[in-house]
Each structure stands twice: as C-alpha cells, then as structure tokens.
Design an enzyme around this catalytic site. Structure first.
Site, mmCIF file in Angstrom:
data_model
loop_
_atom_site.group_PDB
_atom_site.id
_atom_site.type_symbol
_atom_site.label_atom_id
_atom_site.label_comp_id
_atom_site.label_asym_id
_atom_site.label_seq_id
_atom_site.Cartn_x
_atom_site.Cartn_y
_atom_site.Cartn_z
ATOM 1 N N SER A 262 52.221 15.954 29.042
ATOM 2 C CA SER A 262 50.840 15.507 29.259
ATOM 3 C C SER A 262 50.764 13.981 29.249
ATOM 4 O O SER A 262 49.682 13.414 29.354
ATOM 5 C CB SER A 262 49.927 16.074 28.166
ATOM 6 O OG SER A 262 50.459 15.807 26.880
ATOM 7 N N ASN B 85 48.730 18.792 16.060
ATOM 8 C CA ASN B 85 47.505 19.573 16.298
ATOM 9 C C ASN B 85 46.262 18.878 15.749
ATOM 10 O O ASN B 85 45.238 18.809 16.425
ATOM 11 C CB ASN B 85 47.652 20.973 15.696
ATOM 12 C CG ASN B 85 48.801 21.738 16.329
ATOM 13 O OD1 ASN B 85 49.347 21.293 17.341
ATOM 14 N ND2 ASN B 85 49.186 22.867 15.741
ATOM 15 N N THR C 77 5.798 20.173 47.802
ATOM 16 C CA THR C 77 6.348 21.424 47.269
ATOM 17 C C THR C 77 6.928 22.126 48.481
ATOM 18 O O THR C 77 6.386 21.991 49.592
ATOM 19 C CB THR C 77 5.279 22.311 46.595
ATOM 20 O OG1 THR C 77 4.320 22.692 47.582
ATOM 21 C CG2 THR C 77 4.563 21.607 45.450
ATOM 22 N N HIS C 78 8.014 22.821 48.304
ATOM 23 C CA HIS C 78 8.736 23.471 49.415
ATOM 24 C C HIS C 78 9.123 22.460 50.488
ATOM 25 O O HIS C 78 9.261 22.817 51.650
ATOM 26 C CB HIS C 78 7.904 24.582 50.062
ATOM 27 C CG HIS C 78 7.266 25.521 49.086
ATOM 28 N ND1 HIS C 78 7.872 26.689 48.686
ATOM 29 C CD2 HIS C 78 6.091 25.441 48.406
ATOM 30 C CE1 HIS C 78 7.077 27.301 47.809
ATOM 31 N NE2 HIS C 78 6.001 26.561 47.607
ATOM 32 N N SER D 131 29.186 3.120 59.996
ATOM 33 C CA SER D 131 29.983 4.127 60.692
ATOM 34 C C SER D 131 31.049 3.427 61.513
ATOM 35 O O SER D 131 30.820 2.340 62.045
ATOM 36 C CB SER D 131 29.071 4.944 61.607
ATOM 37 O OG SER D 131 29.819 5.523 62.650
ATOM 38 N N LYS E 17 24.497 2.694 62.569
ATOM 39 C CA LYS E 17 24.362 3.478 61.345
ATOM 40 C C LYS E 17 24.383 2.641 60.072
ATOM 41 O O LYS E 17 25.121 1.675 59.945
ATOM 42 C CB LYS E 17 25.501 4.508 61.244
ATOM 43 C CG LYS E 17 25.448 5.632 62.254
ATOM 44 C CD LYS E 17 24.220 6.513 62.122
ATOM 45 C CE LYS E 17 24.214 7.363 60.887
ATOM 46 N NZ LYS E 17 25.231 8.412 60.895
ATOM 47 N N ASN F 231 24.519 4.170 56.239
ATOM 48 C CA ASN F 231 24.535 5.472 55.561
ATOM 49 C C ASN F 231 24.371 5.346 54.042
ATOM 50 O O ASN F 231 24.893 4.414 53.433
ATOM 51 C CB ASN F 231 25.860 6.188 55.847
ATOM 52 C CG ASN F 231 26.016 6.513 57.318
ATOM 53 O OD1 ASN F 231 25.031 6.779 58.004
ATOM 54 N ND2 ASN F 231 27.245 6.462 57.813
ATOM 55 N N GLU G 46 25.116 10.044 48.388
ATOM 56 C CA GLU G 46 25.802 11.288 48.783
ATOM 57 C C GLU G 46 26.992 11.576 47.874
ATOM 58 O O GLU G 46 27.235 12.719 47.486
ATOM 59 C CB GLU G 46 26.270 11.195 50.236
ATOM 60 C CG GLU G 46 25.108 11.259 51.211
ATOM 61 C CD GLU G 46 25.517 11.003 52.658
ATOM 62 O OE1 GLU G 46 24.713 11.247 53.535
ATOM 63 O OE2 GLU G 46 26.658 10.551 52.896
ATOM 64 N N TYR H 174 46.034 26.423 17.170
ATOM 65 C CA TYR H 174 46.389 25.648 18.361
ATOM 66 C C TYR H 174 47.201 26.497 19.322
ATOM 67 O O TYR H 174 48.098 27.245 18.933
ATOM 68 C CB TYR H 174 47.185 24.383 17.984
ATOM 69 C CG TYR H 174 47.566 23.604 19.219
ATOM 70 C CD1 TYR H 174 46.674 22.723 19.814
ATOM 71 C CD2 TYR H 174 48.807 23.792 19.835
ATOM 72 C CE1 TYR H 174 46.996 22.038 20.985
ATOM 73 C CE2 TYR H 174 49.133 23.115 21.000
ATOM 74 C CZ TYR H 174 48.229 22.241 21.566
ATOM 75 O OH TYR H 174 48.549 21.574 22.727
ATOM 76 N N GLN I 114 45.907 21.804 25.794
ATOM 77 C CA GLN I 114 46.277 20.555 26.458
ATOM 78 C C GLN I 114 45.440 20.374 27.737
ATOM 79 O O GLN I 114 45.268 19.258 28.218
ATOM 80 C CB GLN I 114 47.775 20.581 26.773
ATOM 81 C CG GLN I 114 48.300 19.325 27.417
ATOM 82 C CD GLN I 114 49.808 19.255 27.329
ATOM 83 O OE1 GLN I 114 50.359 19.024 26.257
ATOM 84 N NE2 GLN I 114 50.488 19.472 28.443
ATOM 85 N N LYS J 92 42.050 17.886 28.476
ATOM 86 C CA LYS J 92 41.964 16.428 28.610
ATOM 87 C C LYS J 92 41.555 15.919 29.985
ATOM 88 O O LYS J 92 40.605 15.149 30.110
ATOM 89 C CB LYS J 92 43.298 15.804 28.209
ATOM 90 C CG LYS J 92 43.502 15.972 26.745
ATOM 91 C CD LYS J 92 44.802 15.503 26.221
ATOM 92 C CE LYS J 92 44.889 16.063 24.828
ATOM 93 N NZ LYS J 92 44.893 17.546 24.797
HETATM 94 N N1 ARG Z 1 49.972 17.312 24.086
HETATM 95 C C1 ARG Z 1 49.387 18.287 23.225
HETATM 96 C C2 ARG Z 1 47.930 18.508 23.639
HETATM 97 O O1 ARG Z 1 47.441 17.741 24.376
HETATM 98 C C3 ARG Z 1 49.414 17.802 21.811
HETATM 99 C C4 ARG Z 1 49.443 18.862 20.775
HETATM 100 C C5 ARG Z 1 50.714 19.598 20.837
HETATM 101 N N2 ARG Z 1 50.906 20.443 19.741
HETATM 102 C C6 ARG Z 1 51.838 21.390 19.758
HETATM 103 N N3 ARG Z 1 51.993 22.087 18.720
HETATM 104 N N4 ARG Z 1 52.592 21.583 20.825
HETATM 105 O O2 ARG Z 1 47.299 19.443 23.264
#
Ligand code: ARG
Length: 457
Positions: free
Chosen positions: A24, A111, A156-157, A278, A284, A286, A291, A318, A323, A326
């Site tokens: 990660s 964790n 409205t509408h 454009s 144009k 825009n 949007e 956990y 993971q 994120k």
């Molecule tokens: N990279 C992990 C996460 O984002 C960190 C926690 C990992 N813990 C584990 N016991 N593998 O969740």
C-alpha cells in the site's frame, strides 16, 4: 533483498509481483506526517513509562524527524517489499539509528498504528473541509447581498413557476451547506478518538498509558474497547457520506449554473478564468468547471459504496480488506477540496445578467398565481379563481400575449371585479414584495434570512 519485519517464521519470500499486490506504500505514503506524529507520541509515552529509556526515546524521535525531512527532500527510499508506510519508516529508522529503532514497536501493532494515522488524517481534513465550506458560504452571501432585488423566474419541473429573488435562490445553497457543515462538525466527535495502544486486537502486557498518547496526539477521547479500536471504520464511511452529500449539493448548484449560463437562459455569464473553449468551435465558452464538479459526485459516491461493501460481513478484528479504506478516502478528500475551491472562484467571478432576468420575468406566466390571488381578494373562491386564470392564460397563449398585455375589457369579460389596479398587482416586483411570510422570497424576508445566515458564520 530487504529483510521483512515479519520474516522470522518464513522460509521464503513472496515474489515481487505478489509483494506489489500486497503493498500500500504507493498511496499510504500520504500518511507520513500522521505516522511520524503517532510514533513520536508512542515513543514519548514508552519512555515516560520506563518501557524504553529516555536516551532511546530521544534517538528514536530524532530519527523519525530526520526520516520526515528525508521524505520531503526526496531522499527516502520507499520499497514495495516493505509493504506500507509503517514498515518503510521502521526500516529506515533501524538503518539510521541501529537496532534501538526496533524498540519503537513495543506495545504497538500496525493495526492500531494505521487506525491512529487514519483518525489523525480524517480529523485534519474534515476541519479543512469545514473551512472551505464556510468560505463558499461567504461567497454565496456576498452574491445574495447584491441581488435581493434581482428578480428571476423560480421553477418547478423546470417550468417557470413564480418570480423569486435571485438572492433567495442562491441562499438555498447556503442552507444546504450549513447542514453539510453541521454533519461534518458532528462527525468530529466520532473521528476525534485515539485507537493507539489497542495494539493488534487485545491490548498489551506492557505498562503503556493510552490516556497519555491520547493527550499527546490531541484526541478528545479514546476507544474503550481494543477490538473496536482496530476494527472501526465507521468514521470513514461517515466522512465519505458527508463528502458525497456535499458533492451532491455542489452538483445541483453546478447543474443550475450550467443551465443559467446556456445560450437559451443567459441568466449568468461565467468569467473567462473559470471557463474553457472548444478545439473546433471558435464561438464556444463552456462551463467545464461546473460540469466537472457535477461529474465528480460519481466518484465520491462510488468511494462511499465501495467502503460500505468492503466492511459488509467483515469479522473482527483487523483484516487486510481494511487497507482498501485509504485510496477512496484520500481521493474523496482531494476531490471535495478542489471542488469547493473551484466552485467558490467560479461563482464569485460570474456576472448575473440582471437585464436578461428582468426581461425573462416579463415574458412568462410566472405571475399567474398572483392573478388568482387577486381574484381571491375580490372574494372569489380560490378554485374558481384558478379556473378563470387558466382560461385567461390559454387565451394569452393563443393570442401571443402575457398577463400584463391583456386589455381591461377582456379581463372584465371573465370577471367584472377585475379592475385597472390589476396591472400593478401583476408586476413581478410587486409579486415579490407582497410576500411577507417568514422565509419567503419577499424583500424583507430575504434581508432577514441573510442576516440570520451572517450570524451563523
Ligand atoms: N497497510 C495496512 C493497512 O493499510 C496496515 C496494517 C497492516 N496490518 C496487518 N496486520 N497486516 O491496513
């Protein structure tokens, strides 16, 4: 080959493409500041509790600060084989200060570490989002202040309904954002909680002080249950929800701006600095910003759904599934912050085409309810008045006229109680100013609304 922090019980390592799938680091490096802040608090507490000695804590804290510097100087090598930001920092720390660096993880697990980082991240960014929402609200109030007496058709509408004040229309978004802000503010008490010291799931035998790390990290509260502390991602769902709903509101406002700035409506003109052209059609201009904001609600809502689905059926405590919390949150935060900033710039620089709005409300039937109300004032039951006005409108459509153009004799052919004063009565500005009910679009009510709004900021 870098030695894995957890390599002891392994006879071989995953291949690099498996490491890449597991890693990660390419997104959780975003948590470097929070991770270092959490580690410094943990090391400080470990020394205060005599779990490590003062000198060791100082070495660790100094090392962590240098690693943070190295990162911002592009001098920190991050490796997929070290999985995530936590293990990359630990590895860099041991390389920098030697084996003493390995003491930092006493009485802690990734964790509770990652949960701490995410709480710190969410807290900081929710506060920043609230500030941006407030700044957009200021911009809305400024426009409203300038346009209490600018009359536009209310719909409205998407059919012209009744004339309203432009200020009244834009202030609607002030109140939506006010509710968004209140939701974000309320969520803070659930975000502002320390999971640190929950360790892997069950707490620890080391004499740590969770209240002390809570205090050092500036958290308002701490989790009562170590399993809950490492398993809870509700605050992420809640933040994604609050972001998505705010984005829904911005998308509604965007849609109106797109319509208002169309050649057909021409109610507002967006500034060149918030428009694009454009590549083929030279004429144009825009409304791309509006949007894009309207479109981006798709991704934030997607992140919300994705987080809910990730959590569904997930057992305690956990699991690596977590993971996946994120990237969605980081992207949603980035998306809403950008959208709020752009939106504020876009509306603060747009021109409200007052003349065009004036002309519009004089060329429609948005004063038809007023004519019915006029008849009611002559003691005609509303249902009957409605029927009469409907007939008059039909006649106007067939004869290419609006209500202010109908000759008095013709009015009288429907009901002889209609008098010369009907023309004044039907003027759009009088339609507005007769509205005295609380929260209405009448001038006094709108001034009052703006006053109340200002007091909230
Ligand atoms: N990279 C992990 C996460 O984002 C960190 C926690 C990992 N813990 C584990 N016991 N593998 O969740």
């Amino acid at each position: 080959m870098i030695k894995k922090a957890w390599g002891g019980r392994f006879e071989s390592n995953p291949e690099s493409w498996v490491d890449a799938f597991n890693a990660s680091i390419h997104f959780d490096k975003n948590l470097i500041d929070q991770d270092i802040q959490g580690s410094i608090a943990h090391a400080t507490m470990l020394a205060e509790q005599n779990i490590i000695n003062q000198h060791e804590a100082e070495q660790i804290i100094q090392g962590l600060k240098e690693i943070q510097q190295d990162y911002y100087n592009d001098n920190l090598e991050l490796s997929e084989s070290l999985e995530d930001i936590h293990l990359n920092i630990e590895h860099a720390l041991i390389q920098k200060i030697g084996q003493v660096g390995g003491k930092l993880h006493t009485g802690r697990s990734r964790n509770d570490q990652v949960a701490t980082d995410m709480h710190l991240y969410a807290k900081q960014h929710v506060h920043e989002i609230i500030e941006l929402v407030e700044s957009l609200q200021q911009a809305i109030i400024k426009i409203a202040d300038e346009h209490v007496d600018t009359i536009m058709p209310g719909y409205t509408h998407l059919q012209r309904a009744q004339p309203i004040s432009f200020a009244h229309h834009v202030m609607t978004y002030f109140w939506m954002l006010e509710r968004d802000k209140s939701r974000f503010n309320d969520s803070i008490k659930r975000i502002d909680m320390s999971p640190l010291g929950a360790t892997a799931l069950s707490g620890t035998t080391h004499p740590i002080d969770r209240h002390r790390t809570q205090e050092l990290l500036g958290f308002d509260n701490l989790y009562e249950n170590s399993l809950d502390a490492v398993s809870d991602r509700d605050y992420i769902v809640e933040t994604l929800h609050n972001i998505s709903l705010t984005m829904v509101h911005l998308s509604r406002f965007s849609e109106e701006i797109i319509f208002w700035s169309s050649s057909e409506a021409n109610f507002v003109t967006l500034s060149d600095s918030f428009s694009t052209g454009s590549s083929i059609m030279p004429q144009k201009k825009n409304p791309d910003m509006a949007e894009l904001i309207r479109g981006k609600v798709g991704r934030t809502t997607g992140h919300l759904m994705s987080m809910l689905m990730t959590l569904k059926g997930l057992p305690l405590a956990y699991n690596k599934d977590m993971q996946e919390d994120k990237e969605g949150l980081f992207d949603a935060v980035h998306t809403i912050k950008g959208s709020l900033r752009i939106f504020e710039g876009m509306i603060s620089t747009m021109t409200v085409n007052e003349e065009r709005l004036h002309e519009t409300v004089h060329q429609d039937f948005s004063n038809a309810t007023e004519l019915a109300d006029y008849l009611v004032e002559q003691n005609i039951p509303f249902r009957e008045a409605h029927e009469i006005v409907g007939k008059i409108v039909l006649w106007c459509i067939q004869n290419n006229k609006y209500l202010l153009d109908v000759p008095l004799e013709h009015y009288k052919s429907y009901n002889d109680k209609i008098d010369n004063n009907v023309y004044d009565y039907l003027k759009p500005e009088n339609c507005l100013n007769r509205r005295k009910s609380y929260g209405s679009t009448g001038q006094e009510a709108v001034y009052h609304q703006i006053k109340v709004a200002k007091q909230l900021l």
